[in-house]
Design a protein around this motif. Structure first.
Motif, PDB file in Angstrom:
ATOM      1  N   GLY A   1       0.808  -1.208   0.000  1.00  0.00           N
ATOM      2  CA  GLY A   1       0.000   0.000   0.000  1.00  0.00           C
ATOM      3  C   GLY A   1       0.840   1.256   0.000  1.00  0.00           C
ATOM      4  N   GLN A   2       1.889   1.287   0.818  1.00  0.00           N
ATOM      5  CA  GLN A   2       2.753   2.466   0.868  1.00  0.00           C
ATOM      6  C   GLN A   2       3.448   2.697  -0.464  1.00  0.00           C
ATOM      7  OE1 GLN A   2       1.447   4.050   3.799  1.00  0.00           O
ATOM      8  NE2 GLN A   2       3.489   4.915   3.436  1.00  0.00           N
TER       9      GLN A   2
ATOM     10  N   LYS B   1       0.946   4.102  -2.995  1.00  0.00           N
ATOM     11  CA  LYS B   1       0.626   5.506  -2.715  1.00  0.00           C
ATOM     12  C   LYS B   1       1.678   6.454  -3.279  1.00  0.00           C
ATOM     13  CE  LYS B   1      -1.967   4.764   1.594  1.00  0.00           C
ATOM     14  NZ  LYS B   1      -1.945   4.959   3.066  1.00  0.00           N
TER      15      LYS B   1
ATOM     16  N   TYR C   1      -8.037   3.409  -7.634  1.00  0.00           N
ATOM     17  CA  TYR C   1      -6.636   3.826  -7.535  1.00  0.00           C
ATOM     18  C   TYR C   1      -6.306   4.869  -8.599  1.00  0.00           C
ATOM     19  CZ  TYR C   1      -1.519   3.405  -7.611  1.00  0.00           C
ATOM     20  OH  TYR C   1      -0.169   3.664  -7.579  1.00  0.00           O
TER      21      TYR C   1
ATOM     22  N   GLU D   1      -5.152  -0.798   2.349  1.00  0.00           N
ATOM     23  CA  GLU D   1      -3.911  -0.124   2.733  1.00  0.00           C
ATOM     24  C   GLU D   1      -3.472   0.911   1.698  1.00  0.00           C
ATOM     25  OE1 GLU D   1      -2.155  -0.343   5.553  1.00  0.00           O
ATOM     26  OE2 GLU D   1      -3.702  -1.687   6.362  1.00  0.00           O
ATOM     27  N   THR D   2      -4.115   0.902   0.544  1.00  0.00           N
ATOM     28  CA  THR D   2      -3.718   1.808  -0.546  1.00  0.00           C
ATOM     29  C   THR D   2      -4.648   3.001  -0.678  1.00  0.00           C
ATOM     30  OG1 THR D   2      -2.817  -0.093  -1.781  1.00  0.00           O
ATOM     31  CG2 THR D   2      -3.231   1.942  -3.022  1.00  0.00           C
ATOM     32  N   LEU D   3      -5.948   2.748  -0.586  1.00  0.00           N
ATOM     33  CA  LEU D   3      -6.953   3.758  -0.909  1.00  0.00           C
ATOM     34  C   LEU D   3      -7.414   4.530   0.321  1.00  0.00           C
ATOM     35  CD1 LEU D   3      -9.158   1.469  -3.191  1.00  0.00           C
ATOM     36  CD2 LEU D   3      -7.361   3.055  -3.949  1.00  0.00           C
ATOM     37  N   GLU D   4      -7.881   5.738   0.074  1.00  0.00           N
ATOM     38  CA  GLU D   4      -8.525   6.490   1.148  1.00  0.00           C
ATOM     39  C   GLU D   4      -9.863   5.821   1.467  1.00  0.00           C
ATOM     40  OE1 GLU D   4      -7.324   9.044   2.863  1.00  0.00           O
ATOM     41  OE2 GLU D   4      -5.452   8.810   1.717  1.00  0.00           O
TER      42      GLU D   4
END
Length: 759
Positions: free
Chosen positions: A137-138, A141, A171, A561-564
């Motif tokens: 996820g980090q 981003k 994404y 872990e990736t998206l808002e």
């Protein structure tokens, strides 16, 4: 053609005791769990699980054992008791594993733990699921969404595919290539253009009423053996099968039904094809034009008697462009047809007469048509033939591509596509409160181009063996480690896992035979077969490891872990109850998935519909469109001295890039995959000898050095000027730009090569 006595071949039929022995041999290698027999009994039945092998339909009137040799191999492969644990990776560097064969890598068994690649030690090391999700996820981003590819193989469920496509669009991209880009994307593009529907138009019942079936470039015996049952029944009631294929594949010559005690005990075979024409590789356009030319000639004769062979009412009411096509057919000379097809006029007229006399005809094809530079024209010309007699849109007729991966067609149905116009973006915006990206995503070929150029920075693979399946393998393997992030979701180790980005994770997932237990209890998944029917699937076996996660769980974990956070996208609710994902699919595609949860265990599956079957033509003209081919060869290159046409083949012990063993029983090749299949006349002409070890070099116009060495010259019955060898081992010979002009499907079935005699 070559003298059979001089060539390697298999004298037995498809099925029979040979099929039983093939299953037993793989069972011996995999040492499956004790419940394997019970699992096989549930395979492809309502309330059971759907095979992870081919996409052939699951009929309502199923057999006691509704699996074939290849389907059984796929299940036993998944149910293996072998385990690929962290201890294995501690003992072997990735560089060492690159020297292993595809077969030996997968023979290490099921992956058991999430793993992170450690570049300093060149080893995979275990990690937690939280670490994997968080790190991935980090990384995502920090990247430009346009630089990330979300690839899907064809086996993930409809539920997973829907969530995966939504994740990519949330994404910020439509970079959603899948395995259909490498096999049947030509089908999707061509059929959409000429009949308004991107998939085949037949249903299972059509095979019980058709008068003729014409096969082009499809190997039923190895790739979809359950299809042999309705073919056998069709032949017994008088249906005639005519086959066009460069290779005399046993699956369309004769069979013994392994589920018939009488046939097994007596050895009584059913002859399938009444005619078998070994068309030159790339010669199908010419062959079909020959059939059309015969149809027109017979229509001229009928017209003189006040009759008609053509369905003129259908042509007038439902088609556009017939006059231009008719003019082209009449102007095409028989000498040109014979030269480009490799078949005689008399042979084509003999086949054409069966088409003329049949009231209802089905056209079947496989990658022998799609994987050519002019694959679009292959399929479009075949559709022309079918339209001439109104053989689309009525019972007992239709065009029917046979798909490979078990849910590759379904994934496209629920949003896995790089083409934004094929996804319901307005509906997604309404349901989930975001603005979906409108920019076209990348195909498989474009993803490869981006990886080589450095424009693609991250690759997430939902199953598959991407790096092994694609063309231009040398350049791709060199470029792959330059990516920042690579993620592979898989059940077993394969060669793609040995090439890693700067940050890399290997994430093990549940197989379809295994119980998928979530917060809401055991879960059901669904998939779509090649006849557009949707089936539910429930796994019952204990997972290979307690550390495995479902494909949907992995997709949801990375997405969260990736998206808002988005209150309209309830990842946790969907993960706890896949039925809610199906509700979301129904809301997105209400016409095709009405009452999804209620109908998913309908015997035979529930039919999602097909506009072309209803003679509703969603084309530019509003009618089915005749097209005019500008060429007679689909190869896309000319013949010249020393140049051969290479077709890549799958063996009987193989499913796509998965190699179960080294027995290609139905072609008589045993114990090796390093062969060059070539007819005796061409062996003599090239100054070679049987058993000689040679190499192949690509003969592309760009002049790049692409070669594969160590191939044993093997006499085989092929058309003059054509050679064969195995996929994926010969993929390095395929240039990245050698693909269908419309769909960018790699042209694996017609590659220009030269033989290197001193290997």
């Amino acid at each position: 053609m070559a003298d059979k006595d001089q060539t390697l071949h298999y004298d037995g039929p498809v099925g029979g005791w040979g099929s039983v022995r093939g299953i037993v041999e793989i069972a011996g290698m995999e040492r499956p769990s004790p419940m394997a027999l019970e699992t096989l009994y549930r395979q492809n039945k309502p309330g059971g699980f759907m095979c992870v092998s081919c996409a052939w339909t699951k009929p309502a009137g199923h057999n006691a054992l509704e699996f074939c040799e290849n389907g059984a191999k796929a299940t036993l492969w998944e149910l293996t008791t072998r385990r690929c644990t962290p201890d294995f990776f501690a003992k072997h560097t990735v560089e060492e594993l690159k020297t292993w064969s595809d077969h030996d890598l997968e023979q290490q068994g099921r992956l058991t733990h999430p793993m992170r690649y450690d570049r300093e030690t060149d080893r995979y090391v275990p990690c937690s699921w939280y670490e994997a999700y968080s790190a991935i996820g980090q990384e995502l981003k920090g990247l430009d969404p346009k630089s990330v590819v979300f690839y899907a193989s064809g086996r993930a469920s409809l539920e997973t595919a829907y969530c995966y496509a939504l994740f990519a669009r949330l994404y910020g991209n439509n970079n959603l290539p899948d395995s259909s880009n490498m096999c049947h994307e030509t089908t999707s593009v061509t059929l959409k253009k000429v009949i308004g529907s991107p998939v085949g138009t037949t249903v299972f019942e059509d095979f019980s009423t058709c008068d003729a079936i014409f096969f082009f470039g499809q190997n039923t015996g190895s790739n979809s053996p359950r299809f042999l049952h309705p073919l056998q029944e069709a032949v017994r009631r008088g249906c005639k099968i005519v086959t066009f294929n460069p290779v005399r594949e046993k699956g369309l010559i004769s069979m013994i039904n392994p589920q018939s005690p009488t046939e097994m005990l007596t050895g009584k075979e059913t002859e399938l094809s009444c005619q078998y024409h070994q068309v030159k590789t790339g010669g199908d356009i010419a062959a079909i034009m020959g059939l059309c030319k015969h149809v027109l000639a017979k229509d001229d004769e009928a017209q003189a008697r006040g009759l008609s062979v053509l369905d003129r009412d259908f042509i007038t009411q439902h088609t556009d462009g017939f006059e231009a096509f008719e003019q082209k057919v009449r102007a095409t000379e028989w000498d040109d047809i014979e030269r480009e097809s490799g078949l005689t006029r008399s042979a084509l007229e003999l086949a054409g007469q069966i088409y003329v006399e049949a009231d209802k005809t089905i056209a079947i094809y496989g990658m022998g048509l799609t994987q050519h530079v002019h694959g679009f024209e292959n399929i479009a010309t075949l559709v022309n033939l079918m339209l001439m007699k109104g053989n689309i849109g009525r019972d007992g007729t239709g065009v029917s591509p046979v798909r490979g991966h078990s849910n590759v067609q379904g994934q496209r149905t629920v949003g896995i596509t790089e083409k934004p116009e094929l996804a319901p973006l307005d509906k997604l915006e309404q349901l989930y409160g975001f603005t979906p990206p409108k920019e076209k995503g990348v195909t498989t070929v474009e993803a490869c181009e981006g990886i080589i150029s450095g424009d693609i920075k991250a690759f997430i693979g939902l199953g598959g063996n991407f790096l092994r399946a694609v063309p231009e393998q040398g350049a791709m393997e060199q470029a792959w480690p330059t990516m920042r992030l690579t993620v592979q979701i898989a059940t077993k180790l394969n060669r793609n896992h040995l090439f890693n980005g700067e940050v890399a994770y290997l994430l093990p997932c549940l197989g379809r035979t295994e119980e998928d237990m979530q917060a809401g209890g055991p879960q059901t998944v669904t998939m779509e077969d090649s006849l557009s029917c949707i089936h539910g699937s429930i796994g019952k076996r204990k997972p290979a490891s307690q550390d495995l996660r479902s494909e949907l769980a992995i997709v949801a974990g990375i997405a969260q872990e990736t998206l808002e956070p988005n209150p309209n996208v309830p990842w946790e609710e969907w993960l706890g109850d896949y039925g809610k994902v199906r509700d979301a699919i129904e809301a997105t595609y209400p016409e095709q998935f009405r009452d999804f949860n209620k109908r998913m265990f309908t015997p035979g599956g529930f039919y999602r519909g097909n506009s072309a079957r209803e003679r509703i033509w969603k084309t530019e003209s509003g009618k089915a469109e005749f097209t005019v081919p500008d060429m007679l060869s689909a190869a896309g290159f000319s013949d010249k001295a020393g140049r051969f046409r290479l077709m890549t083949l799958r063996s009987n012990d193989q499913f796509n890039t998965t190699i179960y063993g080294y027995s290609d029983r139905l072609r008589g090749v045993e114990g090796t995959r390093s062969v060059l299949l070539i007819n005796p006349k061409d062996i003599e002409k090239a100054g070679l000898r049987a058993g000689q070890v040679v190499g192949l070099a690509a003969d592309a116009e760009d002049g790049k050095d692409r070669r594969v060495m160590g191939l044993t010259v093997t006499p085989f019955d092929l058309p003059d000027g054509c050679v064969g060898g195995y996929y994926p081992e010969l993929n390095p010979l395929v240039p990245l730009d050698h693909h269908d002009k419309h769909s960018k499907t790699p042209a694996y079935k017609g590659v220009p090569v030269r033989i290197i005699p001193d290997a």
